[in-house]
Design a protein around this motif. Sequence first.
Motif, PDB file in Angstrom:
ATOM      1  N   ARG B  71     -16.212  14.499  -3.239  1.00  0.00           N
ATOM      2  CA  ARG B  71     -15.037  13.663  -2.939  1.00  0.00           C
ATOM      3  C   ARG B  71     -14.518  14.005  -1.542  1.00  0.00           C
ATOM      4  O   ARG B  71     -14.319  15.186  -1.254  1.00  0.00           O
ATOM      5  CB  ARG B  71     -13.910  13.931  -3.940  1.00  0.00           C
ATOM      6  CG  ARG B  71     -13.960  13.151  -5.247  1.00  0.00           C
ATOM      7  CD  ARG B  71     -14.974  13.680  -6.219  1.00  0.00           C
ATOM      8  NE  ARG B  71     -14.770  13.129  -7.566  1.00  0.00           N
ATOM      9  CZ  ARG B  71     -15.680  13.150  -8.520  1.00  0.00           C
ATOM     10  NH1 ARG B  71     -16.880  13.673  -8.298  1.00  0.00           N
ATOM     11  NH2 ARG B  71     -15.405  12.664  -9.717  1.00  0.00           N
ATOM     12  N   PRO B 112      -5.173   2.357   3.721  1.00  0.00           N
ATOM     13  CA  PRO B 112      -5.954   1.976   2.539  1.00  0.00           C
ATOM     14  C   PRO B 112      -5.113   1.805   1.276  1.00  0.00           C
ATOM     15  O   PRO B 112      -4.132   2.524   1.081  1.00  0.00           O
ATOM     16  CB  PRO B 112      -6.924   3.154   2.368  1.00  0.00           C
ATOM     17  CG  PRO B 112      -6.211   4.307   2.978  1.00  0.00           C
ATOM     18  CD  PRO B 112      -5.434   3.752   4.132  1.00  0.00           C
ATOM     19  N   SER B 113      -5.513   0.865   0.433  1.00  0.00           N
ATOM     20  CA  SER B 113      -4.953   0.754  -0.913  1.00  0.00           C
ATOM     21  C   SER B 113      -5.979   1.379  -1.869  1.00  0.00           C
ATOM     22  O   SER B 113      -7.131   1.598  -1.494  1.00  0.00           O
ATOM     23  CB  SER B 113      -4.681  -0.708  -1.251  1.00  0.00           C
ATOM     24  OG  SER B 113      -5.853  -1.471  -1.104  1.00  0.00           O
ATOM     25  N   PRO B 114      -5.568   1.668  -3.120  1.00  0.00           N
ATOM     26  CA  PRO B 114      -6.475   2.377  -4.018  1.00  0.00           C
ATOM     27  C   PRO B 114      -7.801   1.622  -4.210  1.00  0.00           C
ATOM     28  O   PRO B 114      -7.807   0.465  -4.619  1.00  0.00           O
ATOM     29  CB  PRO B 114      -5.693   2.445  -5.330  1.00  0.00           C
ATOM     30  CG  PRO B 114      -4.260   2.422  -4.911  1.00  0.00           C
ATOM     31  CD  PRO B 114      -4.226   1.493  -3.727  1.00  0.00           C
ATOM     32  N   TRP B 122      -9.006   7.662  -2.007  1.00  0.00           N
ATOM     33  CA  TRP B 122      -7.574   7.731  -2.310  1.00  0.00           C
ATOM     34  C   TRP B 122      -6.800   6.911  -1.290  1.00  0.00           C
ATOM     35  O   TRP B 122      -7.200   6.843  -0.118  1.00  0.00           O
ATOM     36  CB  TRP B 122      -7.087   9.184  -2.286  1.00  0.00           C
ATOM     37  CG  TRP B 122      -5.931   9.418  -3.199  1.00  0.00           C
ATOM     38  CD1 TRP B 122      -4.640   9.655  -2.831  1.00  0.00           C
ATOM     39  CD2 TRP B 122      -5.957   9.409  -4.635  1.00  0.00           C
ATOM     40  NE1 TRP B 122      -3.861   9.802  -3.956  1.00  0.00           N
ATOM     41  CE2 TRP B 122      -4.636   9.647  -5.073  1.00  0.00           C
ATOM     42  CE3 TRP B 122      -6.949   9.205  -5.590  1.00  0.00           C
ATOM     43  CZ2 TRP B 122      -4.301   9.699  -6.429  1.00  0.00           C
ATOM     44  CZ3 TRP B 122      -6.618   9.258  -6.934  1.00  0.00           C
ATOM     45  CH2 TRP B 122      -5.312   9.507  -7.343  1.00  0.00           C
ATOM     46  N   ALA B 123      -5.722   6.303  -1.735  1.00  0.00           N
ATOM     47  CA  ALA B 123      -4.855   5.552  -0.832  1.00  0.00           C
ATOM     48  C   ALA B 123      -3.882   6.521  -0.176  1.00  0.00           C
ATOM     49  O   ALA B 123      -2.982   7.044  -0.826  1.00  0.00           O
ATOM     50  CB  ALA B 123      -4.107   4.476  -1.604  1.00  0.00           C
ATOM     51  N   SER B 126       0.950   8.211   3.447  1.00  0.00           N
ATOM     52  CA  SER B 126       2.071   9.139   3.384  1.00  0.00           C
ATOM     53  C   SER B 126       1.471  10.534   3.451  1.00  0.00           C
ATOM     54  O   SER B 126       0.623  10.893   2.631  1.00  0.00           O
ATOM     55  CB  SER B 126       2.846   8.941   2.080  1.00  0.00           C
ATOM     56  OG  SER B 126       3.812   9.956   1.959  1.00  0.00           O
ATOM     57  N   GLY B 128       0.677  14.582   3.410  1.00  0.00           N
ATOM     58  CA  GLY B 128       0.966  15.695   2.512  1.00  0.00           C
ATOM     59  C   GLY B 128       0.522  15.491   1.082  1.00  0.00           C
ATOM     60  O   GLY B 128       0.844  16.303   0.216  1.00  0.00           O
ATOM     61  N   HIS B 129      -0.198  14.423   0.806  1.00  0.00           N
ATOM     62  CA  HIS B 129      -0.661  14.167  -0.563  1.00  0.00           C
ATOM     63  C   HIS B 129      -2.124  14.571  -0.783  1.00  0.00           C
ATOM     64  O   HIS B 129      -2.495  15.008  -1.864  1.00  0.00           O
ATOM     65  CB  HIS B 129      -0.548  12.675  -0.899  1.00  0.00           C
ATOM     66  CG  HIS B 129       0.854  12.180  -1.022  1.00  0.00           C
ATOM     67  ND1 HIS B 129       1.305  11.476  -2.120  1.00  0.00           N
ATOM     68  CD2 HIS B 129       1.915  12.262  -0.193  1.00  0.00           C
ATOM     69  CE1 HIS B 129       2.579  11.149  -1.959  1.00  0.00           C
ATOM     70  NE2 HIS B 129       2.968  11.612  -0.784  1.00  0.00           N
ATOM     71  N   SER B 132      -3.408  18.070  -2.285  1.00  0.00           N
ATOM     72  CA  SER B 132      -3.097  18.276  -3.704  1.00  0.00           C
ATOM     73  C   SER B 132      -3.995  17.415  -4.592  1.00  0.00           C
ATOM     74  O   SER B 132      -4.464  17.873  -5.640  1.00  0.00           O
ATOM     75  CB  SER B 132      -1.629  17.927  -3.989  1.00  0.00           C
ATOM     76  OG  SER B 132      -0.759  18.787  -3.299  1.00  0.00           O
ATOM     77  N   VAL B 133      -4.227  16.179  -4.184  1.00  0.00           N
ATOM     78  CA  VAL B 133      -5.080  15.301  -4.989  1.00  0.00           C
ATOM     79  C   VAL B 133      -6.505  15.860  -5.025  1.00  0.00           C
ATOM     80  O   VAL B 133      -7.140  15.916  -6.086  1.00  0.00           O
ATOM     81  CB  VAL B 133      -5.059  13.862  -4.436  1.00  0.00           C
ATOM     82  CG1 VAL B 133      -6.069  12.994  -5.180  1.00  0.00           C
ATOM     83  CG2 VAL B 133      -3.660  13.255  -4.563  1.00  0.00           C
ATOM     84  N   LEU B 135      -7.320  18.926  -4.663  1.00  0.00           N
ATOM     85  CA  LEU B 135      -7.249  20.112  -5.520  1.00  0.00           C
ATOM     86  C   LEU B 135      -7.345  19.713  -6.991  1.00  0.00           C
ATOM     87  O   LEU B 135      -8.065  20.339  -7.782  1.00  0.00           O
ATOM     88  CB  LEU B 135      -5.941  20.869  -5.236  1.00  0.00           C
ATOM     89  CG  LEU B 135      -5.547  21.984  -6.194  1.00  0.00           C
ATOM     90  CD1 LEU B 135      -6.628  23.066  -6.280  1.00  0.00           C
ATOM     91  CD2 LEU B 135      -4.215  22.616  -5.764  1.00  0.00           C
ATOM     92  N   GLY B 136      -6.612  18.658  -7.370  1.00  0.00           N
ATOM     93  CA  GLY B 136      -6.683  18.171  -8.752  1.00  0.00           C
ATOM     94  C   GLY B 136      -8.096  17.737  -9.119  1.00  0.00           C
ATOM     95  O   GLY B 136      -8.598  18.039 -10.206  1.00  0.00           O
ATOM     96  N   MET B 137      -8.759  17.049  -8.191  1.00  0.00           N
ATOM     97  CA  MET B 137     -10.135  16.613  -8.460  1.00  0.00           C
ATOM     98  C   MET B 137     -11.066  17.818  -8.605  1.00  0.00           C
ATOM     99  O   MET B 137     -11.968  17.822  -9.448  1.00  0.00           O
ATOM    100  CB  MET B 137     -10.607  15.706  -7.315  1.00  0.00           C
ATOM    101  CG  MET B 137      -9.905  14.355  -7.295  1.00  0.00           C
ATOM    102  SD  MET B 137     -10.363  13.408  -5.818  1.00  0.00           S
ATOM    103  CE  MET B 137      -9.683  11.783  -6.237  1.00  0.00           C
ATOM    104  N   SER B 163       4.502  20.228   0.820  1.00  0.00           N
ATOM    105  CA  SER B 163       3.547  20.100  -0.281  1.00  0.00           C
ATOM    106  C   SER B 163       2.180  20.672   0.074  1.00  0.00           C
ATOM    107  O   SER B 163       1.436  21.113  -0.810  1.00  0.00           O
ATOM    108  CB  SER B 163       3.416  18.633  -0.703  1.00  0.00           C
ATOM    109  OG  SER B 163       3.072  17.829   0.411  1.00  0.00           O
TER     110      SER B 163
END
Lengths: 309, 293
Positions: B71, B112-114, B122-123, B126, B128-129, B132-133, B135-137, B163
């Motif tokens: 990813r 990008p949109s989802p 990933w969309a 913004s 700082g996201h 973390s995403v 990391l979750g994956m 974040s």
Amino acid sequence: MRNAFAQEITHLAWANDRVVLLMGDIGNRLFDEYKEAFGERFFNCGVGEANMVSVAAGIAASGFRPVCYTITPFMTARCYEQTRIDVCYHNVPVVIVGTGAGLSYASLGATHHSFDDIALMRVLPEMRVFCPGDAMEVRACLRLALEQEGPVYIRLGKKNEPVVHESPPELEVGQFFRVAEGENVCLLSCGNMLPEVMQVRERLQGEDISTEVMSCFSVKPLDEDCLARAFGRFDVVATIEEHSKIGGFGAAVAEWRADHPAGGAQLLRFGIGDAFFHQAGGQAYLRRLAGLDAPSMAGQILSKLAARA
Amino acid sequence: MVTGRTLNQTTDIETLERVAAETRLRVLEMSSRAKTAHLGGALSCIDILTALYGAVLRIDPEHPENSDRDRCILSKGHAISAMYACLAKWGFFPEAELVHYNAENSRLPEQPSPGCAPGIEWATGSLGHGLSVALGMALAGRMAGRSYNCYAVMSDGECEEGSIWEAAMMAAQRKVDRLVAIVDYNKLQATGRVNEIMAMDPLPDKWRAFGWHCQEVDGHDMGALVAALERARAFGEQPSVIVAHTVKGKGVSFMEDDNNWHYRSPTEEEVKTARIELGLADASLLSGGSSQQ
């Protein structure tokens, strides 16, 4: 409610190996049983809610069913943008659980009060909003939430509230649950107000006012059939919630009412006014200040009925 | 199962450098046609993306949702034109489609949109996201017993988001060795020099203090980038970060380190000049009509 949540998620994790619990460093010993059984599916994300929500979104996008849990203002307002973008915009099945909602943590002050969370969550596209009325409804709502294909917000009260149902009711998304039947007044109870609402009913029944009680756990989507029936049939329809009157459940009903003006019932909305609480005091005290105690609400409903007569 | 390299990938550095130059030209054309901003930050991360897609990621453009794929999230979503051009270059969708960038109802929005296009994980937009995403994956991959790696390409200004450091702490605490962050450290953010706006330096030491394995590389040295990414992938027990020292606007002399190109889009004449500087005077241009705006 929080103990019921901890027991139920442990139960559900046995049945579903995709369930993952993330929490923000609260609930001392609350999740011991879950942790012991499912340590690899448990994440204490520490005091970092923004990261917790985005991590949950990444986990959900990879095929698991994450459930995030912490104190309501930190679970909703603190990490709002992460919920908005990573969870709702991507429409991934994250269950967001706010505990201690409304005035459950009354004595801890405005930092821990949460009477804006329904407003924040229900305005988000894709988000479902469930507000269970007692510990049994908590269990039913969590089961239902984990069956959804997109995001769900569940609003919990505290622990050891009176239990209204004897067992978890069969709940359906978008269908309020009838707790008691009546003819004259319909009390639309939202979330943790249900035990207090049952006392309102007792007082009204004592005055020979036949009173129906609906537990309106499904704030989004609303039960539109129930609302159409209620406004067509009753003299007074009252919404009751431990939330601001701005943007909450009562506001949602009023919005619906504005779009569907048929039916003659009078709408009364009980909730918290547009102000912070600065006083010390517990939940019962702050509820009295807000007019959310049974005597005050029953009195207002009786006055409204008298005015209509 | 995605195994080995699946993108007609290469470790031939000259080939990767040529593809990176071609990708830069596409991004310049896209910005010129669509009159979009954020060109400087797109140009600064193209070598990083080319090294990833050209030599490192295990991902199949024919099956971009294969559950075993690596990813890669471009967390600095404002630079997505670079990602679109890179994905097209490596076969995720036709390069000709880049002419529709930012056009009404196209699947290549300005940010990008989802799932808007194949390969978009990933969309973002913004800041700082993405870390973390990712990391979750990576945590999900560990729970599922899969061996994919997760990459987040971030901007330096993005590291001002709190974040990022929440994610950094959790990744280190959980020893998420399949998470790789790359910071496109071009030293400029929207309104000025990063280190004049915030105390960013010493950035590598910050990551090390947070428990990450940290490498510093010249973010425009293709050989160094590929080697660092290979080392990052092999690194056990710790998440890994590459602080890539880059130049905003890289590849076009009159754009380099000039922050006006955070906002400006080039004229057709400027694209022509840039094309010569990139050594692509004879390269084909995007066709399909005039600018959308």
